[in-house]
Scaffold this active site. Structure first.
Site, PDB file in Angstrom:
ATOM      1  CB  ALA A 167      41.823  18.925 -13.891  1.00  0.00           C
ATOM      2  CB  SER A 168      41.774  21.683  -9.571  1.00  0.00           C
ATOM      3  OG  SER A 168      41.020  22.758 -10.105  1.00  0.00           O
ATOM      4  N   GLY A 194      35.035  20.297  -8.467  1.00  0.00           N
ATOM      5  CA  GLY A 194      33.736  20.151  -9.113  1.00  0.00           C
ATOM      6  C   GLY A 194      32.711  20.955  -8.345  1.00  0.00           C
ATOM      7  NE  ARG A 195      31.799  24.806 -11.730  1.00  0.00           N
ATOM      8  CZ  ARG A 195      31.750  26.089 -12.012  1.00  0.00           C
ATOM      9  NH1 ARG A 195      31.796  26.982 -11.043  1.00  0.00           N
ATOM     10  NH2 ARG A 195      31.657  26.493 -13.258  1.00  0.00           N
ATOM     11  CG  ASP A 214      35.762  20.797 -19.448  1.00  0.00           C
ATOM     12  OD1 ASP A 214      36.243  20.631 -20.585  1.00  0.00           O
ATOM     13  OD2 ASP A 214      36.431  20.644 -18.397  1.00  0.00           O
ATOM     14  CB  THR A 232      43.096  23.723 -16.128  1.00  0.00           C
ATOM     15  OG1 THR A 232      42.495  23.871 -14.841  1.00  0.00           O
ATOM     16  CG2 THR A 232      44.361  22.919 -15.985  1.00  0.00           C
ATOM     17  CG  ASN A 242      43.712  21.428 -26.950  1.00  0.00           C
ATOM     18  OD1 ASN A 242      42.976  21.405 -25.982  1.00  0.00           O
ATOM     19  ND2 ASN A 242      43.428  20.814 -28.086  1.00  0.00           N
ATOM     20  CD  GLN A 276      44.814  26.353 -12.656  1.00  0.00           C
ATOM     21  OE1 GLN A 276      45.167  25.210 -12.975  1.00  0.00           O
ATOM     22  NE2 GLN A 276      43.655  26.868 -13.045  1.00  0.00           N
ATOM     23  N   GLY A 298      36.851  30.677 -16.266  1.00  0.00           N
ATOM     24  CA  GLY A 298      37.504  31.285 -15.107  1.00  0.00           C
ATOM     25  C   GLY A 298      38.539  32.320 -15.461  1.00  0.00           C
TER      26      GLY A 298
END
Length: 472
Positions: free
Chosen positions: A13-14, A16-17, A239, A261, A298, A306, A404
């Site tokens: 959402a914040s 990409g790589r 993801d 996130t 969830n 963040q 992360g």
């Protein structure tokens, strides 16, 4: 012998790589090739994704592979779940790719339940109610912009759309399809009766394919633009499904948190649990690799910290904020899964208000705010672990954290403390690693999921946080 490279395009959402991977001496080696920003934008009164810009970034990262002389054997894209695009008969996009945090779905639960009671919907799909699930988003389109559904010939989830732009082929990948709340967990296919009941056009739902499916090769146009050709192989395109694939355990029953996130906490089941008690605990049965169900909850996750960092301490690193939080004595708690934290105008103010309303000490500094969020998350993780143990009848020996959040050492310490279980943290790049694993199994370099998880355990550092209650 030429090295066989695999490319994972992992878009969150914040950011990409593009990550390249290959096997070396039996271990997975990672290399980041390209990174780019992402975020929702305001357009036509809605929060939307700039999918055109994202696709340009996908191509830019692919060109980087050619520039460094590392041409991938195959590639696959994963993103977040639930969001989609509609295409017309000419495969042109209809409207914008509206984001799940947009408010268009606010009253859509009531609308959906006019066609099917909420209990029956859970019994059919096993999917936890989240007002942003695709089923409610489609109802918002039907109610607010009915012409779009009338014109639409295809609905593709965001990664399916990007795969279509690369190959010209339209399919729906299984793990992401299940998050629509329109898939039958027994047949593992679209619930056409439910789709008809809701008045959604059957024609927009394409054939579901599993992770590992070889979609095809790049179109001639894309080959010319990026400078090479390769296979496009479906990873678990959701993801979280990719991250769970990378949980490095050989235990039959493992408790995991895919921490980013969002925090997705759960276990794997061979059959979905669509019972009323499971629904009452707000558990979901999302599709996973090899038809394993991700039985999970969830939880709001690192989105809260963040947001507070962005608002109150933009120049501080997360490590610095963690260090400050660890020194604080404040013990106020908030319900991290309260809808008020989903998309507040100001997260800092919302956390303070929640503490004030509960009669608890109001955090003032960034350290106190972070301490409240970290302690609240850890406490919620512990509560969720207890729930899952009661629901499954299994006593889990540890909690495995991937993603992360595996780097959030203070939060991991607190999780071990509150849950009374050892916490194993890593790999941090779990989503990309799961994406690679599916491609490597498809290519025959790894035998199956068990072999992939064993390889992952050998390839990446795992940090252990010991519970004070641990008796081992």
């Amino acid at each position: 012998m030429n090295t066989k490279y695999y490319l994972a395009v992992d878009i969150g959402a914040s950011s990409g790589r593009h990550m390249l991977s290959h096997l070396e001496n039996g271990k997975i080696v990672l290399e980041e090739i390209y990174r780019f920003p992402n975020g929702m934008i305001e357009k036509n009164g809605h929060k939307v994704w700039d999918v055109d810009q994202l696709f340009q970034e996908i191509l830019t990262g692919m060109k980087k592979c050619a520039m460094v002389g590392k041409i991938p054997y195959s590639m696959g894209i994963d993103t977040w779940a639930v969001d989609f695009v509609l295409l017309d008969e000419n495969d042109e996009r209809i409207g914008d790719a509206v984001a799940y945090r947009d408010r268009r779905t606010e009253d859509m639960g009531r609308k959906v339940y006019e066609f099917i009671p909420e209990d029956d919907l859970y019994g059919r799909t096993g999917i936890q109610k989240q007002i942003f699930n695709t089923i409610y988003q489609l109802m918002a389109v039907k109610e607010q912009q009915p012409g779009q559904l009338e014109w639409a010939k295809s609905m593709l989830m965001i990664p399916d759309y990007f795969h279509f732009l690369l190959t010209g082929k339209k399919v729906q990948e299984y793990t992401n399809a299940t998050t629509t709340q329109l898939v039958n967990p027994v047949t593992k296919d679209w619930d056409i009766e439910l789709i008809d009941m809701l008045g959604y056009p059957r024609r927009i739902f394409h054939k579901i394919q599993n992770p590992g499916y070889e979609l095809g090769r790049l179109t001639e146009d894309i080959q010319n633009r990026v400078g090479f050709d390769c296979k496009v192989v479906l990873p678990p395109t959701h993801d979280t499904a990719s991250a769970v694939m990378a949980v490095p355990t050989q235990e039959e029953h493992a408790l995991y948190i895919s921490s980013g996130t969002w925090s997705l906490m759960g276990t794997e089941l061979k059959e979905a649990d669509c019972s009323k008690v499971s629904m009452q605990h707000n558990m979901t049965n999302e599709g996973g690799y090899d038809y394993r169900f991700r039985y999970l909850k969830n939880i709001m996750g690192l989105w809260m910290i963040q947001s507070v960092k962005k608002e109150s301490a933009p120049d501080m690193g997360f490590g610095e904020i963690c260090a400050l939080a660890s020194k604080e004595t404040i013990r106020s708690f908030v319900d991290v899964n309260d809808a008020r934290f989903l998309a507040p105008e100001n997260m800092t103010a919302e956390v303070k208000s929640a503490c004030e309303e509960a009669g608890e000490q109001i955090p003032q500094t960034i350290g106190e705010l972070a301490a409240v969020i970290y302690h609240s998350l850890a406490k919620y993780y512990a509560k969720t672990a207890e729930e899952i143990e009661k629901l499954t009848g299994i006593d889990y020996s540890r909690i495995q954290i991937v993603g992360g959040g595996a780097n959030a050492h203070y939060l991991n310490e607190l999780t071990a403390e509150y849950a009374g279980k050892n916490v194993y943290a890593g790999p941090t790049e779990a989503t990309a690693v799961g994406n690679f694993a599916a491609q490597m199994i498809a290519a025959g370099e790894l035998k199956d999921l068990k072999a992939a998880r064993a390889c992952i355990a050998e390839s990446f550092e795992i940090n252990i946080f010991t519970s004070n209650q641990d008796t081992e």
